[in-house]
Design a protein around this motif. Structure first.
Motif, PDB file in Angstrom:
ATOM      1  N   ALA A 161       3.298   4.026   4.449  1.00  9.23           N
ATOM      2  CA  ALA A 161       3.852   4.758   3.308  1.00  9.23           C
ATOM      3  C   ALA A 161       4.515   3.810   2.309  1.00  9.23           C
ATOM      4  O   ALA A 161       4.373   3.982   1.083  1.00  9.23           O
ATOM      5  N   LYS A 162       5.232   2.807   2.797  1.00 10.73           N
ATOM      6  CA  LYS A 162       5.828   1.819   1.903  1.00 10.73           C
ATOM      7  C   LYS A 162       4.764   1.118   1.076  1.00 10.73           C
ATOM      8  O   LYS A 162       4.951   0.872  -0.127  1.00 10.73           O
ATOM      9  N   MET A 170       1.773   2.400   0.303  1.00 10.45           N
ATOM     10  CA  MET A 170       1.242   3.392  -0.625  1.00 10.45           C
ATOM     11  C   MET A 170       2.152   3.582  -1.832  1.00 10.45           C
ATOM     12  O   MET A 170       1.690   3.807  -2.956  1.00 10.45           O
ATOM     13  N   LEU A 171       3.452   3.468  -1.590  1.00  9.35           N
ATOM     14  CA  LEU A 171       4.439   3.673  -2.661  1.00  9.35           C
ATOM     15  C   LEU A 171       4.681   2.417  -3.497  1.00  9.35           C
ATOM     16  O   LEU A 171       5.457   2.453  -4.460  1.00  9.35           O
ATOM     17  N   ILE A 231      -3.163   4.413  10.044  1.00 11.52           N
ATOM     18  CA  ILE A 231      -2.794   5.814   9.855  1.00 11.52           C
ATOM     19  C   ILE A 231      -3.720   6.700  10.689  1.00 11.52           C
ATOM     20  O   ILE A 231      -3.267   7.634  11.372  1.00 11.52           O
ATOM     21  N   GLU A 240       6.044   5.725  14.984  1.00 12.80           N
ATOM     22  CA  GLU A 240       6.198   6.189  13.608  1.00 12.80           C
ATOM     23  C   GLU A 240       6.320   5.025  12.611  1.00 12.80           C
ATOM     24  O   GLU A 240       6.124   5.219  11.414  1.00 12.80           O
ATOM     25  N   TYR A 298       3.380   4.741  10.374  1.00  7.72           N
ATOM     26  CA  TYR A 298       3.406   5.639   9.224  1.00  7.72           C
ATOM     27  C   TYR A 298       4.336   5.114   8.124  1.00  7.72           C
ATOM     28  O   TYR A 298       3.982   5.107   6.944  1.00  7.72           O
ATOM     29  N   THR A 299       5.543   4.704   8.513  1.00  9.39           N
ATOM     30  CA  THR A 299       6.504   4.307   7.488  1.00  9.39           C
ATOM     31  C   THR A 299       6.060   3.038   6.769  1.00  9.39           C
ATOM     32  O   THR A 299       6.225   2.922   5.550  1.00  9.39           O
TER      33      THR A 299
END
Length: 388
Positions: free
Chosen positions: A375-376, A378-379, A319, A368, A371-372
């Motif tokens: 984010a996956k 993190m979620l 990140i 990107e 990032y995705t």
């Protein structure tokens, strides 16, 4: 005698870098004079384990070294994140026999470059692999004695699998004489990097001149090599972008003090909009720099204390690298617009930095998807990702 720090080594050859920048672009690869300066300064082997003539730098110093190289010239900086890591990975992760053949036999004066993505297939045979494939964007191969090529090992018709159900992605280290170069390096920016396309056609690569792409268990060297190829590559991309954007800010500040644009009564430096935008983008640069340094040095301390590199740690670093690259792209765009016609003239570092930045940001490593995938994680949607 105290060891010379990497940034000082780079600053010591800045005059050569600036003098050779245009020649490297014209040749589409670094000039011999600049390659020799990399060796004479100690930069070419700087990132290597000590057994391979290197310095095993701390992460903060390594980032600043890459940044300084890119500040001087984008192509020169890109070589810093191509040839230096290519050599250090092979030196750290190859077997003793491979290390002896590639490094010891050449008195550690050996340059490596290439593409690590597994675009080839390697059929397992006695003693090694028969490797075939085609690779693009082999940065630094214009002056490399050995070329790296990522491939997927095959046992007959079956793809060899590694940990976690992933293919056992592997890197071959191949003498230049066994590589067929197809060139293809006619591009907008980073012209001086010799990032040629190349092919291997059923080339035998002995097992000892290969190593696992995702290895974080060095055969030699210290904490730096526990980061592995992916994390160190991310650090390089971040530092490169920060170096190019640093040069853009510095150059537009110097220009603004003298430049009076057509129809204006005073220099660009006296325009309130320029003043506001300059301060904003300087703050953006400092924030990105501090984020990158903090992210990587924090992980370095954890690894030195015996921790394993977790998916969360890897996501954090990626990140930071992607953010620094995107921030740098915005900074360079600001400088290019503020400089007006001065930024479109060939020979201007502002002109080169714009072309180099918009070429470098096309690299998949800081797309990107970073990032995705982060984010996956993190979620809680995924537990890990090879993209990180």
């Amino acid at each position: 005698m105290a060891q010379i720090a990497g940034p000082d080594r780079a600053r010591g050859i800045e005059a050569v870098t600036l003098a050779e920048a245009a020649g490297s672009e014209q040749a589409r690869t670094l000039t011999p004079a600049l390659v020799e300066a990399l060796w004479s300064s100690g930069l070419m082997q700087y990132m290597n384990p000590r057994e391979a003539g290197g310095s095993e730098p701390a992460m903060a110093e390594l980032i600043d070294t890459w940044l300084e190289m890119a500040r001087q010239d984008g192509s020169f900086g890109w070589i810093g994140i191509a040839n230096l890591p290519s050599a250090c990975f092979a030196a750290a992760y190859m077997s003793e026999e491979g290390f002896a053949e590639v490094f010891t036999a050449n008195d550690n004066r050996v340059t490596l470059g290439g593409q690590f993505f597994p675009n080839g297939m390697g059929q397992a045979v006695e003693g090694g692999y028969r490797v075939s494939g085609a690779w693009q964007f082999g940065s630094g191969t214009g002056h490399s004695e050995y070329v790296c090529a990522g491939f997927l090992p095959m046992d007959g018709e079956e793809m060899r699998m590694g940990d976690g159900g992933m293919p056992a992605m592997t890197v071959a280290v191949v003498p230049r004489s066994e590589v067929e170069f197809t060139d293809g390096w006619h591009v907008q920016g980073l012209k001086g990097t010799g990032s040629y396309n190349y092919e291997l056609k059923d080339v035998f690569v002995p097992e000892h001149r290969t190593y696992p792409l995702l290895s974080r268990k060095p055969q030699r060297g210290g904490t730096l090599y526990n980061f592995g190829v992916m994390a160190l590559t991310g650090a390089g991309h971040a530092a490169w972008a920060l170096g190019v954007s640093r040069s853009a800010i510095d150059d537009v500040v110097a220009l603004a003090k003298e430049k009076v644009r057509m129809g204006e009564e005073s220099s660009v430096a006296n325009k309130l909009t320029f003043q506001r935008d300059l301060a904003h983008h300087e703050a953006m640069w400092r924030a990105a720099y501090q984020l990158v340094q903090h992210s990587y040095t924090e992980k370095e301390q954890q690894l030195a204390a015996g921790a394993e590199l977790t998916p969360a740690m890897r996501a954090d670093m990626r990140i930071a690298a992607t953010f620094a690259t995107e921030a740098s792209r915005e900074i360079v765009q600001f400088a290019h617009l503020a400089a007006g016609t001065s930024a479109i003239r060939e020979g201007s570092r502002l002109e080169r930095s714009f072309r180099d930045m918009y070429t470098g940001t096309q690299h998949a490593f800081i797309s990107e998807k970073t990032y995705t995938e982060a984010a996956k994680f993190m979620l809680g949607l995924i537990e890990d990702s090879p993209a990180l």
